[in-house]
Scaffold this active site. Structure first.
Site, PDB file in Angstrom:
ATOM      1  CG  ASP A   1      -2.755 -14.065   5.353  1.00 16.16           C
ATOM      2  OD1 ASP A   1      -3.288 -14.601   4.556  1.00 16.16           O
ATOM      3  OD2 ASP A   1      -2.297 -12.755   5.129  1.00 16.16           O
TER       4      ASP A   1
ATOM      5  CB  SER B   1     -11.882 -10.106   0.189  1.00 14.28           C
ATOM      6  OG  SER B   1     -10.517  -9.887  -0.534  1.00 14.28           O
TER       7      SER B   1
ATOM      8  NE  ARG C   1      -3.868  -2.338   2.087  1.00 13.16           N
ATOM      9  CZ  ARG C   1      -3.989  -3.305   1.916  1.00 13.16           C
ATOM     10  NH1 ARG C   1      -2.820  -4.133   2.005  1.00 13.16           N
ATOM     11  NH2 ARG C   1      -5.000  -4.016   2.046  1.00 13.16           N
TER      12      ARG C   1
ATOM     13  NE  ARG D   1      -4.687 -16.428  -4.551  1.00 14.48           N
ATOM     14  CZ  ARG D   1      -4.118 -15.680  -3.683  1.00 14.48           C
ATOM     15  NH1 ARG D   1      -2.809 -15.527  -3.847  1.00 14.48           N
ATOM     16  NH2 ARG D   1      -4.986 -14.828  -2.610  1.00 14.48           N
TER      17      ARG D   1
HETATM   18  C1  S3P Z   1      -4.271  -9.222   2.203  1.00 18.95           C
HETATM   19  C2  S3P Z   1      -5.591  -9.541   2.329  1.00 18.95           C
HETATM   20  C3  S3P Z   1      -5.831 -11.098   2.771  1.00 18.95           C
HETATM   21  C4  S3P Z   1      -4.691 -11.577   3.129  1.00 18.95           C
HETATM   22  C5  S3P Z   1      -3.463 -11.282   1.939  1.00 18.95           C
HETATM   23  C6  S3P Z   1      -3.194  -9.874   2.361  1.00 18.95           C
HETATM   24  C7  S3P Z   1      -4.089  -7.680   1.872  1.00 18.95           C
HETATM   25  O1  S3P Z   1      -6.572 -11.338   1.546  1.00 18.95           O
HETATM   26  O2  S3P Z   1      -4.935 -13.065   2.965  1.00 18.95           O
HETATM   27  O3  S3P Z   1      -2.326 -12.036   2.368  1.00 18.95           O
HETATM   28  O4  S3P Z   1      -3.156  -7.029   2.144  1.00 18.95           O
HETATM   29  O5  S3P Z   1      -5.224  -6.767   1.746  1.00 18.95           O
HETATM   30  P1  S3P Z   1      -8.056 -11.218   1.053  1.00 18.95           P
HETATM   31  O6  S3P Z   1      -8.389  -9.834   1.375  1.00 18.95           O
HETATM   32  O7  S3P Z   1      -8.022 -11.866  -0.185  1.00 18.95           O
HETATM   33  O8  S3P Z   1      -8.706 -12.155   2.449  1.00 18.95           O
END
Ligand code: S3P
Length: 444
Positions: free
Chosen positions: A327, A174, A32, A128
Site C-alpha cells: 500500500d 494477497s 479483523r 475490482r
Molecule cells: C489487506 C491486504 C492488501 C492491502 C489492503 C489490506 C488486508 O490487499 O492492499 O490494503 O488487510 O488483508 P491484498 O491482499 O489484495 O494485496
C-alpha cells in the site's frame, strides 16, 4: 474526473513539519477484530479501532449478520458474537463501500455459513476482481449464485452447509485471499491449508490464535509460508488493542523527510515485519528514521518513530519486498521524486487492482507535476531530481492513498499540488488534513 460532489484540496510549500502525532488505528487489524469478534461466542472489547468508512462498513455488515456491535467510546467498541457458523441471513445487500478488504474477508466468513448474502460496493470496488476469492470458496462448498460481468460485484453467495477443508495455493500474493480461505476454513472439519509463495501480512493468522484457534505457520520455499488452520474451533472472546497504522503513518513520515528542516515523532506505529518494507526502503535511500521506544500490544510490536528531513538517494526496490509495502508505493514514489537518482520499484502487478489502477494513477500523479516517470512492464521507474516542479491537478480516481500521496508531494513542491477530491481519505485516515496542519502543513 471531477464531479459536483467532489471536494478538491491544494497543498503548498510552507515551513518545516514538526510535532508529535499518533495516526489512526490499523485498518487491517480493525476489520479483523470486528469479524473475529462476531465469530466468537461472548464479548470482545476493541480499543483504538480505526473509525474510518471502510471499517464502519464492516461493523454494519457484522450487525446485519446478527452480531451485536456497539460503540462505547472514541475508538472503543464491543462485539457480542454469534460463533463460527452462526451468522444469520442479512435482509439487505451488504455494502462495503470502497473496501476490498472488508468485502473479501466477509465473503470468506460467510462462505462457511449456511446462509445467502449479497455483497456490493461503490464504483471503485465494483471494478475490482472478485473471482480470485470466489474460486477457492466454491471449492470449499459455497455457491456463487450471481456474479456481475467480469467476475465483479454485486455478488450473491450461498454459504456451504458442510464446508470442505482444502489445500490452497493463491495465484497472487494477497492477504485478503489467504484470509478469506482461512475464515471459510473455520467452519470446515479438519485442516484448511494455505500455501503462499510470498508471505503476505499475517494479521489473520495472529488474530485467529489470539481468539483461541490452532494455527500452524511454517516457512515455505524462499519467501513463502504454509499456514494450517484446525477447523471448527471454539473461538473465545479476547480483547484487541489496535496499534497505529503503518500505512497511514507513511504519509506524515515522508512529509517530514522531504520538507526541509522537519522533525516529527509518530507514536505507537505497528512494526509487524510484513508491514515494514517502506521503512527498509527509505533507510536504504538514506532516510533518518529512528525507532525510539518499542513495546508489544496484543501480539504486535509497536514503536515510536522519530523522522528528520534527509537528502534521499534513488534505489532499486526488489519485487519480493512488494507484499510488505504493497500500500506504500504511491508515497514511496513521492519520496523517490524528491530523491537524487533513479528509483526502480519492481513487481507491482497487484497495484493494478487496488482502489484504482494505482500503478497508472501514481505515474500520472508524478508526470502531471513535472516528474519524469515510466512504467516498464510491472515496474515503476522514477527519475529523482531532488525537487518537484508541482503545479498539477491530480485525479485521485476514488483512491485515498493517491489523494494523500499527492498532497504530501505538494508540501515541498515549487508550485502547489492540487487533488480533485479528498472525500475518499476518510475511508482509511479520517482527520488527515487536520493532523497534517497540526504538523505545520499548508493544506487548503
Ligand atoms: C489487506 C491486504 C492488501 C492491502 C489492503 C489490506 C488486508 O490487499 O492492499 O490494503 O488487510 O488483508 P491484498 O491482499 O489484495 O494485496
Amino acid at each position: 474526473m471531477t464531479d459536483l460532489a467532489s471536494s478538491p484540496m491544494t497543498a503548498r510549500r510552507a515551513g518545516p513539519c514538526s510535532g508529535r502525532v499518533r495516526v489512526p488505528g490499523d485498518k487491517s487489524i480493525s476489520h479483523r477484530a470486528l469479524i473475529l469478534g462476531a465469530l466468537t461466542v461472548g464479548k470482545t472489547q476493541i480499543s483504538g479501532l480505526l473509525e474510518g468508512e471502510d471499517v464502519i462498513n464492516t461493523s454494519t455488515a457484522m450487525r446485519a449478520l446478527g452480531a451485536l456491535v456497539e460503540r462505547i467510546g472514541e475508538g472503543r467498541w464491543q462485539v457480542s458474537g454469534v460463533g463460527v457458523g452462526g451468522f444469520s441471513e442479512p435482509k439487505e445487500p451488504l455494502d462495503f463501500g470502497n473496501s476490498g478488504t472488508g468485502c473479501r474477508l466477509v465473503i470468506g466468513a460467510v462462505a462457511g455459513c449456511p446462509i445467502t448474502a449479497t455483497f456490493d460496493g461503490d464504483a471503485s470496488l465494483r471494478k475490482r476482481p472478485m473471482t480470485r476469492v470466489l474460486d477457492p470458496l466454491v471449492r470449499m462448498g459455497a455457491r456463487a449464485l450471481h456474479v456481475a460481468e467480469g467476475g465483479r460485484l454485486p455478488v450473491t453467495l450461498q454459504g456451504a452447509r458442510d464446508a470442505i477443508p482444502i489445500v490452497y495455493e493463491p495465484p497472487a500474493a494477497s492477504a485478503q485471499l489467504k484470509s478469506a480461505v482461512l475464515l471459510s476454513g473455520l467452519a470446515a472439519p479438519g485442516e484448511t491449508t494455505v500455501v503462499e509463495a510470498e508471505a503476505t501480512r499475517d494479521h489473520t493468522e495472529r488474530m485467529l490464535r489470539h481468539f483461541g484457534a490452532e494455527v500452524l505457520v511454517e516457512p515455505f520455499g524462499r519467501d513463502g509460508r504454509r499456514i494450517t488452520l484446525v477447523g471448527q474451533p471454539e473461538l473465545v472472546p479476547a480483547n484487541v488493542v489496535v496499534p497505529a497504522d503503518p500505512s497511514s503513518a507513511a504519509f506524515p513520515l515522508v512529509a517530514a523527510l522531504v520538507v526541509p528542516g522537519s522533525e516529527i515523532i509518530l507514536e505507537g506505529v505497528m512494526m509487524n515485519p510484513l508491514r515494514t518494507g517502506l521503512l527498509t526502503t527509505l533507510r536504504e535511500m538514506g532516510a533518518s528514521i529512528e525507532l525510539l521506544t518499542t513495546r508489544s500490544d496484543s501480539g504486535e510490536d509497536v514503536a515510536d518513530i522519530r523522522v528528520r528531513a534527509t537528502a534521499l538517494t534513488g534505489v532499486d526496490v526488489p519485487a519480493p519486498r512488494a507484499p510488505t509495502m504493497i500500500d506504500e508505493y504511491p508515497i514511496l514514489a513521492v519520496a523517490a521524486a524528491y530523491a537524487h537518482g533513479t528509483t526502480r520499484m519492481r513487481g507491482l502487478k497487484e497495484l493494478r487492482v487496488k482502489e484504482s489502477d494505482r500503478l497508472a494513477a501514481t505515474a500520472a500523479m508524478l508526470r502531471g507535476n513535472g516528474v519524469e516517470v515510466e512504467i516498464v512492464g510491472d515496474d515503476l521507474v522514477v527519475q529523482g531530481r531532488g525537487h518537484v516542479p508541482g503545479g498539477g491537478i491530480v485525479a485521485t480516481h476514488m483512491d485515498h492513498r493517491i489523494a494523500m500521496a499527492a498532497l504530501v508531494m505538494g508540501l515541498a513542491g515549487e508550485k502547489p499540488v492540487a487533488v480533485d477530491d479528498i472525500g475518499f481519505i476518510a475511508t482509511s485516515f479520517p482527520g488527515f488534513p487536520d493532523m497534517m496542519r497540526s504538523l505545520g502543513a499548508d493544506l487548503a
